[in-house]
Enzyme design. Structure first.
Site, short mmCIF file in Angstrom:
data_model
loop_
_atom_site.label_atom_id
_atom_site.label_comp_id
_atom_site.label_asym_id
_atom_site.label_seq_id
_atom_site.Cartn_x
_atom_site.Cartn_y
_atom_site.Cartn_z
N HIS A 179 1.40 -4.30 7.88
CA HIS A 179 1.79 -5.11 9.04
C HIS A 179 2.07 -4.16 10.20
O HIS A 179 3.14 -3.57 10.29
CB HIS A 179 3.02 -5.95 8.71
CG HIS A 179 2.81 -6.87 7.56
ND1 HIS A 179 3.85 -7.43 6.84
CD2 HIS A 179 1.66 -7.33 6.97
CE1 HIS A 179 3.37 -8.18 5.89
NE2 HIS A 179 2.04 -8.14 5.94
N THR A 190 4.48 12.36 7.45
CA THR A 190 5.87 12.74 7.68
C THR A 190 6.05 13.14 9.14
O THR A 190 5.25 13.91 9.67
CB THR A 190 6.28 13.91 6.77
OG1 THR A 190 6.12 13.51 5.41
CG2 THR A 190 7.73 14.32 7.01
N CYS A 224 -3.49 -4.90 7.13
CA CYS A 224 -3.88 -5.51 5.86
C CYS A 224 -4.76 -6.72 6.19
O CYS A 224 -4.31 -7.66 6.83
CB CYS A 224 -2.62 -5.94 5.10
SG CYS A 224 -2.96 -6.94 3.64
N SER A 284 -6.72 -8.02 -0.71
CA SER A 284 -6.18 -7.38 0.49
C SER A 284 -6.61 -5.92 0.54
O SER A 284 -6.46 -5.20 -0.45
CB SER A 284 -4.66 -7.46 0.50
OG SER A 284 -4.22 -8.80 0.60
N ALA A 324 -7.34 -12.23 13.03
CA ALA A 324 -6.87 -13.34 13.87
C ALA A 324 -6.22 -12.81 15.15
O ALA A 324 -6.10 -11.60 15.37
CB ALA A 324 -5.90 -14.20 13.07
N PHE A 360 0.85 -1.18 0.00
CA PHE A 360 0.00 0.00 0.00
C PHE A 360 0.89 1.25 0.00
O PHE A 360 2.12 1.15 0.06
CB PHE A 360 -0.91 -0.01 1.23
CG PHE A 360 -1.70 -1.27 1.40
CD1 PHE A 360 -2.94 -1.40 0.80
CD2 PHE A 360 -1.20 -2.34 2.13
CE1 PHE A 360 -3.68 -2.57 0.94
CE2 PHE A 360 -1.92 -3.51 2.27
CZ PHE A 360 -3.17 -3.64 1.68
N THR A 414 -7.84 -9.60 4.75
CA THR A 414 -8.27 -10.33 3.56
C THR A 414 -9.79 -10.37 3.47
O THR A 414 -10.48 -10.70 4.44
CB THR A 414 -7.74 -11.77 3.60
OG1 THR A 414 -6.30 -11.73 3.64
CG2 THR A 414 -8.17 -12.55 2.37
#
Length: 211
Positions: free
Chosen positions: A106, A158, A48, A41, A68, A2, A50
């Site tokens: 992540h 930033t 991220c 995704s 999860a 992404f 699914t």
């Protein structure tokens, strides 16, 4: 992969399951359901996730994702409930513009807003601008550098300043209006993904010290 450029603000319609195991979320968005395949995704508030089901609704689509145990432990997803607004971004395609920075979805940990300062008045012709000061987990502070990039709740930003585990970001009027940042207040917790290059550079340095 992404970019941290938010393309929609979704809303949690339902949240089912127990904390610490598996949580299924139904998200309402303005995306065209025909363009979302099962297994796609989507960055949802940073993580991220699914797509496991998708369908049409007035004004766009709904889609289901499963979170999860690892996601529930490391992110704010476990606190999401019906009505929670989240930033959304579809995954990159070859040839897409890389407008933010490389984001994996992540999440490394959770940052907390400790101060919010209005930079411009509400009657400014371009709208309000705000500076947020956040506290990062101590273990992640080393990866945050002044003028470097961070991803907070799926938004590429930033870093303006760094002081130990505290850092600040400036949010322009456009970002405040098209993301969940316009609703953020002191005490809110945000999903934090540090810069990918900083993470690997630190790991390489650790490996060299070990040698």
């Amino acid at each position: 992969m992404f970019t941290g450029i938010v393309t929609d603000v979704g809303e949690i319609a339902t949240a089912e399951g127990s904390q610490g195991t598996l949580k299924r979320l139904r998200i309402h968005a303005s995306y065209d359901p025909a363009g979302i395949a099962l297994g796609a995704s989507i960055a949802c508030g940073g993580p991220c996730l699914t797509v496991v089901a998708v369908g049409p609704r007035e004004g766009g689509c709904w889609f289901d994702v499963d979170a999860a145990a690892e996601t529930l432990e490391r992110t704010t997803v476990g606190d999401w409930k019906a009505g929670t607004k989240i930033n959304l971004e579809r995954s990159l395609k070859i040839g897409d513009e890389l407008g933010g920075h490389i984001v994996t979805g992540h999440v490394d940990g959770i940052a907390t807003i400790v101060a919010k300062e209005a930079i411009t008045a509400g009657d400014d012709p371009w709208g309000p601008t705000a500076r947020f000061v956040l506290k990062a987990p101590q273990a992640l502070a080393q990866f945050i550098a002044e003028k470097g990039s961070v991803c907070l709740d799926g938004t590429s930003l930033t870093v303006n300043s760094v002081n130990d585990d505290m850092f600040s970001v400036l949010i322009i009027p456009h970002t405040l209006s098209v993301t969940t940042w316009g609703e953020r207040q002191v005490g809110d917790k945000l999903n934090l993904e540090v810069d990918l290059m900083a993470r690997y550079a630190a790991r390489l340095a650790d490996a060299r010290r070990g040698e």
